[in-house]
Enzyme design. Sequence first.
Site, short mmCIF file in Angstrom:
data_model
loop_
_atom_site.label_atom_id
_atom_site.label_comp_id
_atom_site.label_asym_id
_atom_site.label_seq_id
_atom_site.Cartn_x
_atom_site.Cartn_y
_atom_site.Cartn_z
N LEU A 106 0.88 -1.17 0.00
CA LEU A 106 0.00 0.00 0.00
C LEU A 106 0.92 1.21 0.00
O LEU A 106 1.96 1.20 0.66
CB LEU A 106 -0.89 0.02 1.25
CG LEU A 106 -2.01 -1.02 1.33
CD1 LEU A 106 -2.77 -0.88 2.65
CD2 LEU A 106 -2.98 -0.89 0.16
N ASP A 107 0.52 2.25 -0.70
CA ASP A 107 1.34 3.46 -0.76
C ASP A 107 1.45 4.10 0.63
O ASP A 107 0.62 3.85 1.50
CB ASP A 107 0.71 4.49 -1.71
CG ASP A 107 0.67 3.97 -3.14
OD1 ASP A 107 1.45 3.07 -3.46
OD2 ASP A 107 -0.17 4.49 -3.90
N LYS A 108 2.42 4.98 0.76
CA LYS A 108 2.68 5.61 2.06
C LYS A 108 1.43 6.25 2.66
O LYS A 108 1.19 6.17 3.86
CB LYS A 108 3.79 6.66 1.87
CG LYS A 108 4.23 7.32 3.15
CD LYS A 108 5.48 8.15 2.94
CE LYS A 108 5.87 8.90 4.19
NZ LYS A 108 7.05 9.74 3.99
N LYS A 194 -4.81 5.47 -8.04
CA LYS A 194 -4.56 6.90 -8.26
C LYS A 194 -4.39 7.18 -9.76
O LYS A 194 -4.92 8.17 -10.28
CB LYS A 194 -3.30 7.34 -7.51
CG LYS A 194 -3.51 7.38 -6.02
CD LYS A 194 -2.22 7.78 -5.32
CE LYS A 194 -2.30 7.41 -3.87
NZ LYS A 194 -1.00 7.08 -3.31
#
Length: 241
Positions: A106-108, A194
């Site tokens: 998962l992204d930051k 995104k």
Amino acid sequence: MSNLQRLDKVLANMGYGSRKDVKKMIKSGAVEIEDTVVLDPEMKIDPEVQSIKVNGKEVVYRKYIYLMLNKPQGVITATEDMNQHTVLDLINEEYLKFNPSPVGRLDKYTEGLLLLTNDGTLNHYLTSPKKEIDKEYYAEVYGRVTKSDVEAFREGIVLDDGYKTLPAELEILEESQVSKVLVKIKEGKFHQIKRMFQAVGKKVIYLKRLRIGNLKLDETLKPGEYRELTEDEVKALLNLL
Ligand code: URA
């Protein structure tokens, strides 16, 4: 297949103290294998087959652990990093001993369901693009998400690098200046959600993963909190294999 390991290593991995503590404990006569006291810390045993007792109490051997983390924003999905906090910094030593790794990424600034395990087979299965495991996200998106976006997601979206995604399901929960949506995807390309919204001229401002396959995020976990999977959750995941 036999799984011979040093007795002191098995006990240290199971949380009976450091290798040094465990050696002392074994030498003091506190440990029995198959009801016989063993004094040699280096003795090779198969913990999946042989019974181990410490101070007369049966040790329940565990090879695998499965943790569900509600990943908070601001930590990276990695096992180590020189400068940034990683998801493993949130996990207690009692579990770190088992060497869990995150399943997928998962992204930051993405929150939500992150599975951590030392079960390499399951990890590989859930992240293999060929298996097309369904993942569900809740997103808040800057811009009005419309039916034509739902249609475009269903067709597959061409990303900025020319890659066309597999068909994805987009459900509009609230259509407004900041739209609220659910998205289901079957792959895990870099920044995929995104970039999918970017391709239709919108910007994701909040993203949270709710589900991987049949495993749902336990909503009682606050961001940063985690728990072991229940037996039923583990069984349901392993049934996929
Ligand atoms: N898609 C993204 O853009 N980010 C994530 O963290 C997961 C899916």
